[in-house]
Motif scaffolding. Structure first.
Motif, PDB file in Angstrom:
ATOM      1  N   TYR A 246       0.840  -1.202   0.000  1.00  0.00           N
ATOM      2  CA  TYR A 246       0.000   0.000   0.000  1.00  0.00           C
ATOM      3  C   TYR A 246       0.874   1.250   0.000  1.00  0.00           C
ATOM      4  O   TYR A 246       1.983   1.242   0.549  1.00  0.00           O
ATOM      5  N   GLU A 247       0.352   2.314  -0.593  1.00  0.00           N
ATOM      6  CA  GLU A 247       0.977   3.632  -0.523  1.00  0.00           C
ATOM      7  C   GLU A 247       0.074   4.551   0.292  1.00  0.00           C
ATOM      8  O   GLU A 247      -1.150   4.536   0.126  1.00  0.00           O
ATOM      9  N   ILE A 248       0.697   5.326   1.156  1.00  0.00           N
ATOM     10  CA  ILE A 248      -0.023   6.263   2.020  1.00  0.00           C
ATOM     11  C   ILE A 248       0.409   7.671   1.652  1.00  0.00           C
ATOM     12  O   ILE A 248       1.610   7.951   1.508  1.00  0.00           O
ATOM     13  N   SER A 249      -0.548   8.586   1.510  1.00  0.00           N
ATOM     14  CA  SER A 249      -0.214   9.962   1.151  1.00  0.00           C
ATOM     15  C   SER A 249      -1.252  10.900   1.745  1.00  0.00           C
ATOM     16  O   SER A 249      -2.285  10.473   2.264  1.00  0.00           O
ATOM     17  N   VAL A 261      -1.566  -0.880  -3.999  1.00  0.00           N
ATOM     18  CA  VAL A 261      -0.772  -0.938  -5.237  1.00  0.00           C
ATOM     19  C   VAL A 261      -0.675  -2.353  -5.786  1.00  0.00           C
ATOM     20  O   VAL A 261      -0.178  -2.556  -6.894  1.00  0.00           O
ATOM     21  N   ARG A 262      -1.171  -3.336  -5.060  1.00  0.00           N
ATOM     22  CA  ARG A 262      -1.219  -4.686  -5.606  1.00  0.00           C
ATOM     23  C   ARG A 262      -2.200  -4.728  -6.778  1.00  0.00           C
ATOM     24  O   ARG A 262      -1.965  -5.420  -7.765  1.00  0.00           O
ATOM     25  N   ASP A 263      -3.282  -3.960  -6.707  1.00  0.00           N
ATOM     26  CA  ASP A 263      -4.228  -3.877  -7.813  1.00  0.00           C
ATOM     27  C   ASP A 263      -3.571  -3.237  -9.029  1.00  0.00           C
ATOM     28  O   ASP A 263      -3.856  -3.590 -10.174  1.00  0.00           O
ATOM     29  N   SER A 271      -3.655   1.513 -12.345  1.00  0.00           N
ATOM     30  CA  SER A 271      -4.342   1.246 -11.093  1.00  0.00           C
ATOM     31  C   SER A 271      -5.826   1.035 -11.348  1.00  0.00           C
ATOM     32  O   SER A 271      -6.472   1.823 -12.040  1.00  0.00           O
ATOM     33  N   SER A 272      -6.373  -0.044 -10.803  1.00  0.00           N
ATOM     34  CA  SER A 272      -7.797  -0.319 -10.964  1.00  0.00           C
ATOM     35  C   SER A 272      -8.628   0.299  -9.852  1.00  0.00           C
ATOM     36  O   SER A 272      -9.846   0.164  -9.837  1.00  0.00           O
ATOM     37  N   THR A 273      -7.969   0.936  -8.919  1.00  0.00           N
ATOM     38  CA  THR A 273      -8.685   1.573  -7.815  1.00  0.00           C
ATOM     39  C   THR A 273      -8.136   2.970  -7.589  1.00  0.00           C
ATOM     40  O   THR A 273      -7.002   3.279  -7.933  1.00  0.00           O
ATOM     41  N   GLU A 274      -8.982   3.805  -6.992  1.00  0.00           N
ATOM     42  CA  GLU A 274      -8.569   5.135  -6.584  1.00  0.00           C
ATOM     43  C   GLU A 274      -8.177   5.087  -5.108  1.00  0.00           C
ATOM     44  O   GLU A 274      -8.621   4.202  -4.366  1.00  0.00           O
ATOM     45  N   PRO A 275      -7.358   6.020  -4.656  1.00  0.00           N
ATOM     46  CA  PRO A 275      -7.032   6.059  -3.225  1.00  0.00           C
ATOM     47  C   PRO A 275      -8.304   6.228  -2.392  1.00  0.00           C
ATOM     48  O   PRO A 275      -9.240   6.926  -2.803  1.00  0.00           O
TER      49      PRO A 275
END
Length: 415
Positions: A246-249, A261-263, A271-275
């Motif tokens: 995962y990325e955290i921001s 970020v695995r997706d 990326s298939s997903t949004e944060p």
């Protein structure tokens, strides 16, 4: 200031306070240790560092929910959420808490909606160097936190830096897991010119060896020309393979986001997903701590010890605040001289230095049964010298404390 910087913690000093700081700073050198420097009272937050540690207990529900997750990755994310949620709590302006005196302690309790509870104690176990040890325990949820913080202040020309050395260890008894936490540094910028601004900087970590997971987060400081305040960037990864999960921001003061970020890898780079939102300080409720009234506190209990200073600061009477603060500091120096003359060593009440070089609670072997654990912890933390327990049902009647609260409320209304 851009709209992206609306969350910045800043303060504009009047001419007199700034001249006092300039006079004090003229005696300092770059990178000088400030632990023995007496700061003027107008830069003080009206509470002790022993109490400020409880900012990280403001959202205990995050840990409770995390401890109930079957998925170890989701448990880890819950601990990261808890850790990142502690930074948005702060006083108005750029302030520093009182430096605790040796043997000073702060204790409180928390009561949750499900009738469960948690208990906290922090003690100043060393003055030079300053070390604050802490302990938190929720018996019903089998959650324990212990650690010590070792702040070191440094003069950096137009800034004062507080290097937050030390650690905390979060223990989930239900899973026999430990999450070790370290801290970023804090900076008060603009002490000579410009607006005073509070920033967090450098990198901190959360690690759980049992689940092979780590969180590395950079608290970014704003550049002279580019950048924004309060930004963070972090990654949750496997310790063994360094694989990023995962990325955290986001902004540690307002909203923090998380991205799986695995997706992204599965989607061939797209990326298939949004944060999603990990933490939004505007939508979360701080769980209040419960502290006994001044009459039930001992002389070296933080709120009782500093109450005259707190009242004077709330009333903006800086002369009285300085007088009372100086009296506390002089009493500490006298105590040091008496112990040295008698060849006595200071012995903390709640904590002890162990072979790993850290301070740990003297109370060991907490029972697994929540009722038994609760009873033993309550008696260890809240017992008074005569053996009785603090009575939290007694209302506050101390005129100094009540006057301080009234003055603080009026100040908030004017703000």
């Amino acid at each position: 200031m851009s709209k992206n910087d609306a969350s910045v913690v800043e303060e504009v000093l009047d001419d007199e306070p700034r001249s006092i700081i300039l006079s004090m700073i003229s005696q300092l050198r770059k990178d000088m240790d400030l632990s023995r420097i007496t700061f003027p009272t107008f830069v003080l937050e009206p509470r002790s560092f022993t109490e400020r540690v409880t900012d990280f207990m403001s959202h205990p529900d995050f840990l409770i929910r995390a401890s109930k997750c079957d998925d170890p990755v989701q448990r880890f994310i819950g601990v990261v959420k808890y850790y990142m949620s502690g930074w948005h709590i702060h006083p108005k302006g750029v302030k520093k808490p009182y430096n605790p005196v040796l043997g000073e302690f702060f204790r409180s309790k928390y009561e949750f909606d499900d009738s469960s509870s948690a208990f906290f104690v922090a003690e100043q176990v060393s003055h030079h160097p300053p070390i604050t040890a802490m302990f938190y325990h929720s018996p019903e949820h089998h959650i324990a936190i212990e650690g010590d913080l070792r702040p070191k202040s440094r003069f950096l020309v137009n800034s004062v830096g507080m290097l937050l050395e030390g650690y905390a260890n979060v223990h989930f008894g239900l899973w026999n897991e430990n999450y070790r936490v370290t801290y970023p540094n804090m900076y008060a910028r603009g002490i000579l010119f410009g607006k005073m601004v509070l920033e967090l900087g450098e990198t901190s970590t959360v690690t759980c060896p049992e689940n092979d997971l780590a969180f590395d987060v950079e608290f970014k400081t704003k550049g002279i020309i580019w950048g924004s305040y309060n930004q963070i960037a972090g990654k949750i990864r496997r310790i063994s393979t360094k694989e990023v999960l995962y990325e955290i921001s986001g902004n540690w003061q307002t909203q923090i986001n998380i991205l799986d970020v695995r997706d992204k890898r599965k989607g061939g780079g797209l990326s298939s997903t949004e944060p999603s939102v990990l933490f939004d300080s505007a939508k979360e409720t701080v769980v209040p701590q419960i502290v006994a009234c001044a009459a039930e506190q001992e002389p070296n209990e933080s709120r009782n010890l500093w109450k005259y200073v707190t009242k004077a600061i709330a009333e903006n009477n800086l002369d009285d605040a300085t007088t009372y603060k100086s009296a506390i500091e002089e009493d500490q120096r006298d105590g040091t001289k008496r112990r040295e003359a008698a060849k006595e060593r200071f012995m903390p009440r709640f904590f002890q230095l162990e072979v790993d070089g850290n301070y740990h609670p003297k109370f060991k072997d907490i029972p697994d049964d929540p009722a038994l654990a609760r009873d033993k912890i309550v008696h260890w933390i809240f017992a008074k010298p005569d053996g009785s327990l603090q009575d939290f049902a007694i209302e506050e009647k101390d005129p100094v404390v009540l006057a301080a609260g009234l003055a603080a409320a009026k100040s908030q209304q004017r703000a």
